[in-house]
Design an enzyme around this catalytic site. Structure first.
Site, PDB file in Angstrom:
ATOM      1  N   CYS A  49      37.706  33.217  41.552  1.00 24.35           N
ATOM      2  CA  CYS A  49      36.883  33.700  42.516  1.00 24.35           C
ATOM      3  C   CYS A  49      35.955  34.683  42.064  1.00 24.35           C
ATOM      4  CB  CYS A  49      37.330  33.936  44.008  1.00 24.35           C
ATOM      5  SG  CYS A  49      38.592  32.639  44.533  1.00 24.35           S
ATOM      6  N   THR A  50      36.482  35.768  41.116  1.00 26.84           N
ATOM      7  CA  THR A  50      35.529  36.819  40.695  1.00 26.84           C
ATOM      8  C   THR A  50      34.635  36.026  39.729  1.00 26.84           C
ATOM      9  OG1 THR A  50      37.159  38.327  41.267  1.00 26.84           O
ATOM     10  CG2 THR A  50      35.807  38.926  39.134  1.00 26.84           C
TER      11      THR A  50
END
Length: 158
Positions: A49-50
Site C-alpha cells: 500500500c505504501t
C-alpha cells in the site's frame, strides 16, 4: 471470498461521501468535469500500500496533464490516513471508509473486511471507463497512466 463486483464499464459511479485525511467531506461530484482515479487499498502503512501510494505521489506531474484527480480509499480511520499521508508527503486525498459502505458499493470489500486492491477510472461525466480488479502495485500506476491516455484519446475521437 470477496463481495461481488456488480459495477460495469459505462455505469454511473456510485457517489462518494467520505472524509479525507484532513477531515474534509469529499464527494465524487466535487470532481465533475475531471477524470478520477479511485483506487481502493487494504491498509495504511503496509509495504504494498505504501508503494502504490508513493507511486501515485511520484507520478503526479505525469498525471497532471491528463486532468485527473487521484483518490485513495481504505477502511482505515481518518486519523490513520492523516498519519500515513503526512509520513509519505502524499499530494492527493485519502478517503476514510470505516463503515465500509462505499467500499462495498464498489464491490471492493474483501472477505476479511478490508478493502481489496482495485481501481476505477471514472470519466468527467461520472461514468466508469475502466476497472482494474487484479492490481500489481509495482506496475499499477504505469497501467493507470496508459489507460487514461488511451481512454482520453478515444473520448476525443468520439
Amino acid at each position: 471470498m470477496f463481495d461481488q463486483i456488480t459495477l460495469q464499464i459505462g455505469d454511473t459511479a456510485p457517489e462518494l461521501k467520505l472524509k479525507d485525511q484532513h477531515g474534509k467531506l469529499v464527494f465524487l461530484r466535487d470532481y465533475a468535469g475531471r477524470w478520477v482515479v479511485l483506487y481502493f487499498y487494504p491498509k495504511d502503512d503496509t509495504p504494498s500500500c505504501t508503494r502504490e501510494a508513493c507511486d501515485f505521489r511520484d507520478e503526479s506531474e505525469r498525471l497532471a496533464p491528463l486532468n485527473v484527480q487521484v483518490l485513495g480509499v481504505s477502511v482505515d480511520s481518518r486519523e490513520s490516513h492523516e498519519t500515513f499521508a503526512r509520513k509519505l508527503k502524499l499530494n492527493f486525498p485519502l478517503l476514510a471508509d470505516p463503515t465500509k459502505k462505499i467500499t462495498r458499493a464498489y464491490g471492493a470489500l474483501a472477505f476479511y473486511r478490508l478493502a481489496r486492491r482495485m481501481t476505477f477510472i471514472i470519466d468527467p461525466q461520472g461514468k466508469i471507463r475502466k476497472i482494474f480488479t487484479s492490481v500489481n502495485p509495482k506496475i499499477h500506476v504505469e497501467e493507470v497512466a496508459q489507460a487514461l491516455t488511451e481512454l482520453q484519446a478515444l473520448a476525443l475521437n468520439a
